[in-house]
Design an enzyme around this catalytic site. Structure first.
Site, PDB file in Angstrom:
ATOM      1  N   LYS A 156      30.596  76.321  52.952  1.00  0.00           N
ATOM      2  CA  LYS A 156      31.541  77.566  52.588  1.00  0.00           C
ATOM      3  C   LYS A 156      32.592  76.971  53.126  1.00  0.00           C
ATOM      4  O   LYS A 156      32.233  76.884  54.285  1.00  0.00           O
ATOM      5  CB  LYS A 156      31.305  78.749  52.957  1.00  0.00           C
ATOM      6  CG  LYS A 156      32.412  80.184  52.711  1.00  0.00           C
ATOM      7  CD  LYS A 156      31.677  81.841  53.222  1.00  0.00           C
ATOM      8  CE  LYS A 156      32.800  82.497  53.451  1.00  0.00           C
ATOM      9  NZ  LYS A 156      31.704  83.598  53.516  1.00  0.00           N
TER      10      LYS A 156
HETATM   11  C1  E4P Z   1      33.865  86.901  52.556  1.00  0.00           C
HETATM   12  O1  E4P Z   1      33.652  86.480  52.150  1.00  0.00           O
HETATM   13  C2  E4P Z   1      34.503  87.126  54.089  1.00  0.00           C
HETATM   14  O2  E4P Z   1      32.823  87.126  54.473  1.00  0.00           O
HETATM   15  C3  E4P Z   1      34.213  89.141  54.096  1.00  0.00           C
HETATM   16  O3  E4P Z   1      34.226  89.240  52.610  1.00  0.00           O
HETATM   17  C4  E4P Z   1      35.298  89.158  54.573  1.00  0.00           C
HETATM   18  O4  E4P Z   1      35.672  90.638  54.725  1.00  0.00           O
HETATM   19  P1  E4P Z   1      36.653  91.399  55.752  1.00  0.00           P
HETATM   20  O5  E4P Z   1      38.121  91.031  56.030  1.00  0.00           O
HETATM   21  O6  E4P Z   1      36.243  92.668  55.968  1.00  0.00           O
HETATM   22  O7  E4P Z   1      36.574  90.634  57.467  1.00  0.00           O
END
Ligand code: E4P
Length: 217
Positions: A87
């Site tokens: 990622k």
């Molecule tokens: C995506 O991969 C992120 O980990 C995540 O969806 C972020 O979500 P949030 O905005 O609820 O922290």
């Protein structure tokens, strides 16, 4: 539509996996910290534990912000387990690192995507997944779902293979709306998945069926 769970909590991952509907997991440094997982070694071990619990892709985020660092970290993460997806943040070096990993056949997830232009760059770099953060856009009074629609149209126009991974999903209606718009994947908390089960008529109907069965037996 693939369902990913967005957490580093092993019990919640197991609960979704046990339902038989889980296709993968996404994590980020904040989710790791929330579970009290700190230090590179512990974080690496935790990724392996997550991979052992699920059958699908597990996104593991780099914390470097320079190209060389991302490549080094991403390679170490990819070596941990065949299910790991590297990622990478949507910055210039992240795009460059994405191209590096795509060329090597290593799966990638471009994260922190908030615009159609960023999603176009992710696809050009050969990202496996692009993660538009819909909840965080909604938080600043911008329509997150509109971004999903824009990316869907652009990717379909050119036949890009990059999968749209609707991220920062907060609730069940986000899931339904992303499905209507053709997102390939959604990632959200356990509640956004189990919440899909709920309907009062199901509960009332089941109660009545069971009561009627008892009357005759
Ligand atoms: C995506 O991969 C992120 O980990 C995540 O969806 C972020 O979500 P949030 O905005 O609820 O922290």
């Amino acid at each position: 539509m693939k369902f990913f769970i967005d957490t580093a909590n092993l019990e919640q991952i197991k609960e979704a996996q046990d339902m038989g509907i889980l296709d993968g997991v996404t994590t980020n440094p904040s989710l790791m910290a929330k579970e009290g997982i700190t230090g590179t070694d512990n974080i690496m071990k935790h990724y392996v534990n997550i991979c052992k619990l699920v059958d699908g892709d597990v996104s593991a985020e780099v914390i470097s912000t320079d190209y060389e660092g991302m490549v080094r970290e991403g390679e170490a993460l990819a070596d941990l387990h065949s299910q790991i997806v590297v990622k990478l943040p949507m910055i210039k070096d992240g795009v460059k690192a994405c191209k590096y990993f795509s060329d090597k056949g290593i799966k990638t997830n471009m994260t922190l995507v908030f615009s159609a232009g960023q999603a176009l760059l992710a696809a050009k770099a050969g990202a496996t997944y692009v993660s538009p953060f819909i909840g965080r856009l909604d938080d600043i009074s911008t329509d997150g779902l509109n971004l999903i629609a824009e990316i869907r149209m652009i990717y379909d126009n050119y036949g890009f293979d990059t999968e749209i991974l609707a991220a920062s999903v907060r609730h069940t209606m986000h899931v339904i709306d992303c499905a209507k718009l053709g997102a390939d994947v959604m990632t959200g908390p356990l509640s956004s998945i189990t919440g899909l089960l709920n309907h009062p008529l199901t509960d009332i109907g089941l109660e009545k069926f069971l009561a009627d069965y008892k009357k005759g037996n």
